[in-house]
Design a protein around this motif. Structure first.
Motif, PDB file in Angstrom:
ATOM      1  N   VAL A 115       0.844  -1.210   0.000  1.00 41.71           N
ATOM      2  CA  VAL A 115       0.000   0.000   0.000  1.00 41.71           C
ATOM      3  C   VAL A 115       0.873   1.251   0.000  1.00 41.71           C
ATOM      4  O   VAL A 115       0.619   2.217  -0.725  1.00 41.71           O
ATOM      5  CB  VAL A 115      -0.926  -0.007   1.241  1.00 41.71           C
ATOM      6  N   PHE A 116       1.933   1.227   0.812  1.00 40.50           N
ATOM      7  CA  PHE A 116       2.789   2.401   0.949  1.00 40.50           C
ATOM      8  C   PHE A 116       3.770   2.524  -0.221  1.00 40.50           C
ATOM      9  O   PHE A 116       4.317   3.599  -0.456  1.00 40.50           O
ATOM     10  CB  PHE A 116       3.552   2.338   2.274  1.00 40.50           C
ATOM     11  N   GLU A 117       4.001   1.397  -0.932  1.00 39.12           N
ATOM     12  CA  GLU A 117       4.932   1.442  -2.072  1.00 39.12           C
ATOM     13  C   GLU A 117       4.233   1.831  -3.368  1.00 39.12           C
ATOM     14  O   GLU A 117       4.850   2.415  -4.258  1.00 39.12           O
ATOM     15  CB  GLU A 117       5.587   0.056  -2.236  1.00 39.12           C
ATOM     16  N   SER A 118       2.934   1.512  -3.491  1.00 45.10           N
ATOM     17  CA  SER A 118       2.228   1.776  -4.743  1.00 45.10           C
ATOM     18  C   SER A 118       1.738   3.212  -4.863  1.00 45.10           C
ATOM     19  O   SER A 118       1.336   3.646  -5.938  1.00 45.10           O
ATOM     20  CB  SER A 118       1.025   0.834  -4.873  1.00 45.10           C
ATOM     21  N   ALA A 119       1.744   3.966  -3.752  1.00 44.08           N
ATOM     22  CA  ALA A 119       1.262   5.357  -3.761  1.00 44.08           C
ATOM     23  C   ALA A 119       1.853   6.077  -2.553  1.00 44.08           C
ATOM     24  O   ALA A 119       2.305   5.421  -1.609  1.00 44.08           O
ATOM     25  CB  ALA A 119      -0.273   5.378  -3.692  1.00 44.08           C
ATOM     26  N   PRO A 120       1.863   7.417  -2.578  1.00 49.12           N
ATOM     27  CA  PRO A 120       2.340   8.168  -1.388  1.00 49.12           C
ATOM     28  C   PRO A 120       1.317   8.116  -0.261  1.00 49.12           C
ATOM     29  O   PRO A 120       0.808   9.146   0.195  1.00 49.12           O
ATOM     30  CB  PRO A 120       2.543   9.588  -1.935  1.00 49.12           C
ATOM     31  N   PHE A 121       1.018   6.883   0.176  1.00 44.54           N
ATOM     32  CA  PHE A 121      -0.049   6.670   1.141  1.00 44.54           C
ATOM     33  C   PHE A 121       0.271   7.319   2.492  1.00 44.54           C
ATOM     34  O   PHE A 121      -0.625   7.843   3.169  1.00 44.54           O
ATOM     35  CB  PHE A 121      -0.284   5.169   1.316  1.00 44.54           C
ATOM     36  N   ALA A 122       1.543   7.266   2.888  1.00 46.05           N
ATOM     37  CA  ALA A 122       1.927   7.877   4.172  1.00 46.05           C
ATOM     38  C   ALA A 122       1.646   9.376   4.159  1.00 46.05           C
ATOM     39  O   ALA A 122       1.222   9.957   5.168  1.00 46.05           O
ATOM     40  CB  ALA A 122       3.401   7.603   4.452  1.00 46.05           C
ATOM     41  N   THR A 123       1.877  10.010   3.013  1.00 46.83           N
ATOM     42  CA  THR A 123       1.588  11.451   2.892  1.00 46.83           C
ATOM     43  C   THR A 123       0.093  11.699   2.997  1.00 46.83           C
ATOM     44  O   THR A 123      -0.346  12.631   3.685  1.00 46.83           O
ATOM     45  CB  THR A 123       2.102  11.979   1.537  1.00 46.83           C
ATOM     46  N   SER A 170      -4.460  13.736   6.075  1.00 44.64           N
ATOM     47  CA  SER A 170      -5.786  13.543   6.674  1.00 44.64           C
ATOM     48  C   SER A 170      -5.743  13.745   8.179  1.00 44.64           C
ATOM     49  O   SER A 170      -6.677  14.293   8.776  1.00 44.64           O
ATOM     50  CB  SER A 170      -6.315  12.135   6.353  1.00 44.64           C
ATOM     51  N   THR A 171      -4.657  13.287   8.814  1.00 42.20           N
ATOM     52  CA  THR A 171      -4.524  13.465  10.263  1.00 42.20           C
ATOM     53  C   THR A 171      -4.421  14.939  10.629  1.00 42.20           C
ATOM     54  O   THR A 171      -5.102  15.419  11.549  1.00 42.20           O
ATOM     55  CB  THR A 171      -3.285  12.720  10.781  1.00 42.20           C
ATOM     56  N   THR A 222      -5.658  14.214   0.576  1.00 39.69           N
ATOM     57  CA  THR A 222      -6.049  13.456   1.770  1.00 39.69           C
ATOM     58  C   THR A 222      -6.398  12.020   1.362  1.00 39.69           C
ATOM     59  O   THR A 222      -6.435  11.688   0.184  1.00 39.69           O
ATOM     60  CB  THR A 222      -7.246  14.131   2.458  1.00 39.69           C
ATOM     61  N   LEU A 223      -6.687  11.198   2.366  1.00 43.82           N
ATOM     62  CA  LEU A 223      -6.903   9.768   2.097  1.00 43.82           C
ATOM     63  C   LEU A 223      -8.027   9.473   1.095  1.00 43.82           C
ATOM     64  O   LEU A 223      -7.822   8.678   0.166  1.00 43.82           O
ATOM     65  CB  LEU A 223      -7.181   9.045   3.412  1.00 43.82           C
ATOM     66  N   PRO A 224      -9.235  10.082   1.238  1.00 38.10           N
ATOM     67  CA  PRO A 224     -10.292   9.766   0.256  1.00 38.10           C
ATOM     68  C   PRO A 224      -9.890  10.092  -1.178  1.00 38.10           C
ATOM     69  O   PRO A 224     -10.183   9.318  -2.098  1.00 38.10           O
ATOM     70  CB  PRO A 224     -11.469  10.629   0.721  1.00 38.10           C
ATOM     71  N   VAL A 225      -9.216  11.218  -1.372  1.00 33.61           N
ATOM     72  CA  VAL A 225      -8.784  11.605  -2.720  1.00 33.61           C
ATOM     73  C   VAL A 225      -7.682  10.663  -3.210  1.00 33.61           C
ATOM     74  O   VAL A 225      -7.672  10.239  -4.370  1.00 33.61           O
ATOM     75  CB  VAL A 225      -8.293  13.071  -2.729  1.00 33.61           C
ATOM     76  N   GLY A 226      -6.765  10.320  -2.315  1.00 28.69           N
ATOM     77  CA  GLY A 226      -5.697   9.401  -2.690  1.00 28.69           C
ATOM     78  C   GLY A 226      -6.221   8.019  -3.038  1.00 28.69           C
ATOM     79  O   GLY A 226      -5.773   7.391  -4.011  1.00 28.69           O
ATOM     80  N   LEU A 227      -7.194   7.533  -2.242  1.00 26.58           N
ATOM     81  CA  LEU A 227      -7.778   6.217  -2.535  1.00 26.58           C
ATOM     82  C   LEU A 227      -8.514   6.228  -3.871  1.00 26.58           C
ATOM     83  O   LEU A 227      -8.458   5.246  -4.632  1.00 26.58           O
ATOM     84  CB  LEU A 227      -8.747   5.819  -1.416  1.00 26.58           C
ATOM     85  N   ALA A 228      -9.206   7.334  -4.163  1.00 33.08           N
ATOM     86  CA  ALA A 228      -9.905   7.439  -5.447  1.00 33.08           C
ATOM     87  C   ALA A 228      -8.905   7.419  -6.600  1.00 33.08           C
ATOM     88  O   ALA A 228      -9.149   6.808  -7.654  1.00 33.08           O
ATOM     89  CB  ALA A 228     -10.732   8.718  -5.482  1.00 33.08           C
ATOM     90  N   ALA A 229      -7.760   8.087  -6.402  1.00 34.44           N
ATOM     91  CA  ALA A 229      -6.727   8.088  -7.439  1.00 34.44           C
ATOM     92  C   ALA A 229      -6.153   6.690  -7.643  1.00 34.44           C
ATOM     93  O   ALA A 229      -5.898   6.257  -8.779  1.00 34.44           O
ATOM     94  CB  ALA A 229      -5.613   9.065  -7.062  1.00 34.44           C
ATOM     95  N   MET A 230      -5.962   5.960  -6.529  1.00 38.61           N
ATOM     96  CA  MET A 230      -5.473   4.578  -6.638  1.00 38.61           C
ATOM     97  C   MET A 230      -6.492   3.709  -7.369  1.00 38.61           C
ATOM     98  O   MET A 230      -6.143   2.885  -8.220  1.00 38.61           O
ATOM     99  CB  MET A 230      -5.211   4.001  -5.247  1.00 38.61           C
ATOM    100  N   LEU A 265      -8.861  -0.329   4.416  1.00 33.19           N
ATOM    101  CA  LEU A 265      -8.926  -0.827   5.800  1.00 33.19           C
ATOM    102  C   LEU A 265      -8.006  -0.019   6.709  1.00 33.19           C
ATOM    103  O   LEU A 265      -8.374   0.335   7.829  1.00 33.19           O
ATOM    104  CB  LEU A 265      -8.537  -2.304   5.841  1.00 33.19           C
ATOM    105  N   ILE A 266      -6.800   0.271   6.232  1.00 32.18           N
ATOM    106  CA  ILE A 266      -5.876   1.082   7.039  1.00 32.18           C
ATOM    107  C   ILE A 266      -6.457   2.475   7.253  1.00 32.18           C
ATOM    108  O   ILE A 266      -6.324   3.068   8.326  1.00 32.18           O
ATOM    109  CB  ILE A 266      -4.492   1.162   6.346  1.00 32.18           C
ATOM    110  N   ALA A 267      -7.140   2.988   6.235  1.00 39.11           N
ATOM    111  CA  ALA A 267      -7.680   4.353   6.303  1.00 39.11           C
ATOM    112  C   ALA A 267      -8.788   4.485   7.350  1.00 39.11           C
ATOM    113  O   ALA A 267      -8.957   5.560   7.947  1.00 39.11           O
ATOM    114  CB  ALA A 267      -8.208   4.767   4.928  1.00 39.11           C
ATOM    115  N   VAL A 268      -9.553   3.410   7.575  1.00 36.00           N
ATOM    116  CA  VAL A 268     -10.669   3.523   8.528  1.00 36.00           C
ATOM    117  C   VAL A 268     -10.244   3.240   9.970  1.00 36.00           C
ATOM    118  O   VAL A 268     -11.017   3.471  10.894  1.00 36.00           O
ATOM    119  CB  VAL A 268     -11.835   2.577   8.155  1.00 36.00           C
TER     120      VAL A 268
END
Length: 276
Positions: free
Chosen positions: A60-68, A73-74, A222-230, A248-251
């Motif tokens: 998850v963290f390698e396929s997108a800038p998920f940590a960012t 979002s935090t 933020t996470l919702p926008v990033g997830l939509a992009a993924m 799952l990590i996002a919730v």
């Protein structure tokens, strides 16, 4: 009496079906999130993974800038929640316990904004944010959501239930408006404040449209926008298991926050259930 029992069983049946659907979707999402890439998914495929693929978590963290996305979002969620609790409590205190010209008109105006669909306000709001140069910035994500009409209404109704005698006693002890707010009002409505905080955080954490409008750069997504992009493969073909693992990590933060504030949340809801 018999009709009452029939209705009771009917509603229990409807509730059981609803719960079964929700749990089924959640179980399917969790099990699919642990399937290895290439494993069959969809109609006819087994729900249970052939082998639990824990590698989907680092993927998850390698396929997108998920940590960012998570950090953004935090920052936005915590900032918006704190600001909303402060501004809505202060405004509710003002509308509830102070007398000044135009108070009722101002409160009615605040309540009237609840009738306007939020999407209608996005166009002028975006124009203001754009003119201020706040697009692709935390200011554009946080400031427009720093208060809410619903929160002001909720806190005003909760503070209405605080007896005026307590405020008069605090005044006799020499307490000013700010000390009265901190030492009398806040302890009396802490349950409602917790319920408001949880509601605002969950709403903001899941917000998609406004962050999509003002944050086109990955640095502020933020996470919702990033997830939509993924999901739309803008960031490469992540695969359904990895996208579900990301979801799952996002919730997780909202679940943890709910568990922490659950007692206060129920108290707040119960307190406001009898609001006049």
């Amino acid at each position: 009496m018999r009709i009452e029992r029939i209705w009771k069983r009917l509603w229990l049946g409807v509730a059981a079906i609803g719960a079964l659907i929700i749990v089924s979707v959640l179980v399917y999402a969790v099990l699919t999130a642990f399937k290895a890439p290439g494993e069959p998914i969809g109609a006819g495929a087994s729900w249970w993974p052939e082998e639990f693929s824990w590698g989907n978590i680092p993927a998850v963290f390698e396929s997108a800038p998920f940590a960012t996305y998570f950090a953004n979002s935090t920052i936005v969620g915590v900032s918006v929640t704190v600001l909303n609790v402060l501004t809505c409590t202060a405004a509710g205190y003002s509308f509830s316990k102070f007398s000044y010209p135009g108070r009722h008109a101002a409160f009615i105006l605040v309540i009237a904004t609840l009738m306007i669909p939020l999407e209608v306000l996005y166009v002028p709001l975006y124009k203001i944010v754009f003119d201020l140069g706040w697009t692709d910035s935390f200011a554009g994500l946080i400031v427009p959501a720093a208060t809410s009409a619903f929160g002001i209404f909720l806190m005003k109704q909760a503070i209405d239930s605080v007896p005026d005698e307590l405020l008069e006693a605090a005044h006799l002890d020499g307490a000013g408006p700010m000390r009265t707010l901190v030492s009398v009002i806040v302890p009396s409505v802490i349950g409602t404040m917790s319920a408001l905080a949880l509601f605002i955080f969950m709403t903001n954490w899941d917000s998609h449209l406004w962050p999509l409008l003002v944050a086109s750069d990955d640095t502020y997504r933020t996470l919702p926008v990033g997830l939509a992009a993924m999901q739309s493969n803008q960031l490469g073909d992540a695969g359904i298991p990895i996208i579900l693992m990301a979801a799952l990590i996002a919730v997780l933060p909202t679940i943890v926050l709910f568990l922490i504030l659950q007692k206060k949340f129920v108290e707040g809801i119960s307190m406001n259930a009898g609001i006049k």
